[in-house]
Design a protein around this motif. Structure first.
Motif, short mmCIF file in Angstrom:
data_model
loop_
_atom_site.label_atom_id
_atom_site.label_comp_id
_atom_site.label_asym_id
_atom_site.label_seq_id
_atom_site.Cartn_x
_atom_site.Cartn_y
_atom_site.Cartn_z
N ALA A 95 0.82 -1.21 0.00
CA ALA A 95 0.00 0.00 0.00
C ALA A 95 0.85 1.26 0.00
CB ALA A 95 -0.93 0.00 1.21
N SER A 96 2.03 1.19 0.60
CA SER A 96 2.89 2.38 0.68
C SER A 96 3.82 2.52 -0.52
CB SER A 96 3.71 2.34 1.98
OG SER A 96 4.49 1.16 2.05
N LYS A 97 3.97 1.47 -1.32
CA LYS A 97 4.87 1.54 -2.48
C LYS A 97 4.12 1.88 -3.77
CE LYS A 97 8.59 -1.39 -0.74
NZ LYS A 97 9.32 -2.68 -0.89
N ILE A 98 3.13 1.07 -4.15
CA ILE A 98 2.42 1.32 -5.41
C ILE A 98 0.92 1.41 -5.22
CG2 ILE A 98 2.19 -1.11 -6.08
CD1 ILE A 98 2.81 -0.13 -9.01
N GLY A 99 0.40 0.93 -4.09
CA GLY A 99 -1.04 1.04 -3.84
C GLY A 99 -1.87 0.00 -4.55
N PHE A 100 -1.22 -1.02 -5.13
CA PHE A 100 -1.91 -2.12 -5.80
C PHE A 100 -1.29 -3.43 -5.35
CE2 PHE A 100 -3.90 0.76 -8.75
CZ PHE A 100 -4.95 0.04 -9.34
N PHE A 101 -2.12 -4.45 -5.17
CA PHE A 101 -1.61 -5.80 -4.93
C PHE A 101 -2.70 -6.81 -5.25
CE2 PHE A 101 -3.07 -3.88 -0.96
CZ PHE A 101 -3.89 -4.83 -0.38
N TYR A 102 -2.28 -8.01 -5.59
CA TYR A 102 -3.21 -9.12 -5.76
C TYR A 102 -3.40 -9.81 -4.40
CZ TYR A 102 -1.93 -8.99 -10.82
OH TYR A 102 -1.69 -8.64 -12.12
N VAL A 103 -4.59 -10.39 -4.19
CA VAL A 103 -4.79 -11.25 -3.03
C VAL A 103 -5.30 -12.61 -3.50
CG1 VAL A 103 -5.21 -9.36 -1.41
CG2 VAL A 103 -7.15 -10.39 -2.60
N ASN A 104 -4.73 -13.67 -2.93
CA ASN A 104 -5.27 -15.00 -3.18
C ASN A 104 -5.66 -15.64 -1.85
OD1 ASN A 104 -2.82 -15.81 -2.08
ND2 ASN A 104 -1.99 -16.63 -3.99
N ASN A 105 -6.30 -16.81 -1.93
CA ASN A 105 -6.86 -17.46 -0.74
C ASN A 105 -7.71 -16.48 0.06
OD1 ASN A 105 -5.63 -20.01 -1.25
ND2 ASN A 105 -3.68 -19.17 -0.51
N HIS A 106 -8.57 -15.77 -0.66
CA HIS A 106 -9.39 -14.71 -0.08
C HIS A 106 -10.72 -15.20 0.45
CE1 HIS A 106 -11.25 -15.10 -4.01
NE2 HIS A 106 -10.10 -14.75 -4.58
N GLY A 107 -11.07 -16.44 0.18
CA GLY A 107 -12.27 -17.01 0.77
C GLY A 107 -13.53 -16.95 -0.09
N ILE A 108 -13.49 -16.27 -1.23
CA ILE A 108 -14.65 -16.25 -2.13
C ILE A 108 -14.49 -17.42 -3.10
CG2 ILE A 108 -15.98 -14.95 -3.83
CD1 ILE A 108 -15.02 -12.40 -2.58
N PRO A 109 -15.40 -18.39 -3.07
CA PRO A 109 -15.23 -19.58 -3.92
C PRO A 109 -15.20 -19.25 -5.40
CG PRO A 109 -16.94 -19.93 -2.24
CD PRO A 109 -16.60 -18.47 -2.23
N LEU A 110 -14.33 -19.93 -6.14
CA LEU A 110 -14.20 -19.69 -7.56
C LEU A 110 -15.49 -20.00 -8.31
CD1 LEU A 110 -12.39 -18.88 -9.93
CD2 LEU A 110 -11.58 -21.25 -10.04
N ASP A 111 -16.20 -21.06 -7.91
CA ASP A 111 -17.44 -21.39 -8.61
C ASP A 111 -18.50 -20.31 -8.40
OD1 ASP A 111 -17.90 -21.96 -5.95
OD2 ASP A 111 -18.89 -23.88 -6.33
N GLN A 112 -18.47 -19.64 -7.26
CA GLN A 112 -19.40 -18.54 -7.02
C GLN A 112 -19.09 -17.35 -7.93
OE1 GLN A 112 -20.26 -17.32 -2.84
NE2 GLN A 112 -19.60 -15.31 -3.53
N ILE A 113 -17.81 -17.05 -8.06
CA ILE A 113 -17.41 -15.96 -8.97
C ILE A 113 -17.77 -16.31 -10.40
CG2 ILE A 113 -15.42 -14.72 -9.91
CD1 ILE A 113 -14.09 -14.98 -7.16
N ASN A 114 -17.50 -17.55 -10.81
CA ASN A 114 -17.83 -17.98 -12.17
C ASN A 114 -19.32 -17.89 -12.44
OD1 ASN A 114 -15.15 -18.48 -12.76
ND2 ASN A 114 -15.26 -20.66 -12.26
N SER A 115 -20.15 -18.22 -11.45
CA SER A 115 -21.60 -18.12 -11.63
C SER A 115 -22.04 -16.68 -11.83
CB SER A 115 -22.32 -18.73 -10.42
OG SER A 115 -22.08 -20.12 -10.33
N ALA A 116 -21.44 -15.76 -11.06
CA ALA A 116 -21.75 -14.33 -11.25
C ALA A 116 -21.29 -13.85 -12.62
CB ALA A 116 -21.10 -13.51 -10.14
N HIS A 117 -20.13 -14.34 -13.06
CA HIS A 117 -19.59 -13.98 -14.37
C HIS A 117 -20.54 -14.43 -15.49
CE1 HIS A 117 -16.25 -14.86 -17.55
NE2 HIS A 117 -16.83 -13.70 -17.78
N VAL A 118 -20.95 -15.69 -15.45
CA VAL A 118 -21.84 -16.22 -16.50
C VAL A 118 -23.18 -15.49 -16.48
CG1 VAL A 118 -23.14 -18.26 -17.22
CG2 VAL A 118 -20.74 -18.48 -16.57
N ALA A 119 -23.74 -15.27 -15.29
CA ALA A 119 -25.03 -14.57 -15.20
C ALA A 119 -24.93 -13.15 -15.74
CB ALA A 119 -25.50 -14.55 -13.75
N SER A 120 -23.79 -12.51 -15.50
CA SER A 120 -23.60 -11.14 -16.00
C SER A 120 -23.53 -11.12 -17.52
CB SER A 120 -22.32 -10.55 -15.40
OG SER A 120 -22.42 -10.45 -14.00
N LEU A 121 -22.82 -12.06 -18.11
CA LEU A 121 -22.79 -12.15 -19.57
C LEU A 121 -24.19 -12.35 -20.12
CD1 LEU A 121 -19.59 -14.30 -20.21
CD2 LEU A 121 -19.94 -11.92 -20.88
#
Length: 383
Positions: free
Chosen positions: A75-101
């Protein structure tokens, strides 16, 4: 279509590289940044780190603090970073992605039923050519479905009637989310589920940010009890032939979302595998934050930079979909409740004990940011 920024005089830095002046809206009026006219390159892992945040859910305070130290560094160097193992299931994200399309691929007559262009506090759909994040760079080439905060979407709110009036006055002011989307029945269920997961993760990350600033872990909890929290689902059509260069390395290629910084505390972004997110680094060079499977991208917002006395960095970014394919991104914007106020944190004052910024209410800050955005262009075109 070249941006207005690229129409200014082309200059040279001390090393003979061509530069251009980029104008941006800020809380203090328009500002300019000097940008190198160099080909786009991928960000290095050292520039945008990947942080495993699984330990923010640990019962061990030491483990939670270890993640907080990594967040502080990024946060103090560039203000951007990736996070993994964040707890939101991939299948849940994929379902939101497909529904949005499925939602965005509908005919205009169906999508316009959920029109959100009547007021700034409406959830719903905004069509092509209705948004301009940076008026100097033209109209954003995207459609958006927005989900603004409502108590019914927040599982921590048992009785909406119990919300204090000073907070309630800024909640639910416009069209409710998912109204007139019944023609895509799985859209509401899947996007709502993703919104709720983002709410929970954002609250957990807020505690990690508090630790990263050497504050009590619950130091910001009360300020995000009734948060300013919005999910945007952005849809980028494939650009038609003849609509401008599709070469990602061309600095004059048209933008999909104009150059900007975010308003509040932080943003959590999911992007599909098409990519398109670009970040302006400290050297004034655009670098690509390529998609990494299973991650979210987190970036610092202006208000967090302000209350940390510039210790944390709100970095300029934009999106360009030059792939020739459809693209979906889902940023979740997170901040203190609009009724809340915060001054520069005492432990961010530095050795001299000087605050660079006065205390400001969140609602006043957001209105100021929007006002200066409108000052840069024609208000009716800002969507």
């Amino acid at each position: 279509m070249a941006s207005k920024g690229s129409k200014t005089a082309t200059l040279s830095d001390g090393n003979g590289l061509e530069t251009v002046q980029l104008r941006l809206a800020s809380g203090n009026g328009p500002v300019t940044r000097t940008v190198l006219r160099t080909p786009l390159r991928d960000a290095l892992p050292s520039e945008i780190p990947v942080i495993d945040i699984s330990r923010i859910f640990s019962s061990s305070l030491d483990e939670r603090k270890a993640v907080a130290r990594q967040i502080h560094d990024a946060a103090s160097k560039i203000g951007f970073f990736y996070v993994n193992n964040h707890g939101i299931p991939l299948d849940q994200i994929n379902s939101a992605h497909v529904a949005s399309l499925d939602f965005f691929r509908q005919d205009f007559a169906e999508k316009i039923k959920a029109d959100a262009t009547k007021g700034p506090f409406d959830s719903g759909w905004r069509g092509p050519d209705t948004q301009r994040v940076n008026p100097d760079e033209g109209v954003d080439v995207r459609e958006t479905y927005s989900v603004l905060y409502e108590p019914r979407l927040d599982s921590t709110i048992q009785d909406p009637a119990s919300i204090p009036e000073e907070a309630a006055r800024y909640i639910g002011l416009g069209r409710p989310a998912f109204e007139k989307t019944e023609q895509v029945p799985h859209f509401e269920a899947n996007v709502k589920r993703h919104y709720q997961s983002c709410l929970a993760l954002a609250r957990a990350l807020t505690r990690a940010f508090a630790l990263s600033l050497d504050l009590p872990e619950d130091g910001f909890d009360s300020k995000v009890q009734y948060p300013d929290a919005a999910l945007e689902v952005n849809f980028y059509h494939p650009r038609a032939k003849g609509s401008g260069t599709l070469n990602p390395e061309d600095p004059n290629a048209p933008v999909s979302i104009g150059s900007h910084t975010d308003f509040q505390l932080f943003t959590m972004l999911w992007q599909d595998n098409v990519g398109g997110l670009q970040i302006l680094n400290h050297d004034g060079q655009w670098i690509a934050a390529q998609p990494i499977e299973g991650t979210l991208v987190v970036n610092i917002g202006d208000y967090l930079q302000r209350i940390t006395n510039d210790k944390y960095v709100s970095t300029v970014h934009r999106a360009k979909n030059l792939s020739g394919r459809e693209r979906i991104s889902m940023p979740f914007f997170w901040g203190f409740g609009l009724h809340e106020s915060c001054q520069v944190l005492e432990n961010c004052l530095g050795k001299e004990g000087t605050a660079k910024y006065a205390e400001v209410r969140c609602v006043d800050w957001v209105e100021r940011r929007l006002g200066h955005l409108f000052d840069m262009g024609d208000k009716k075109d800002c969507g």
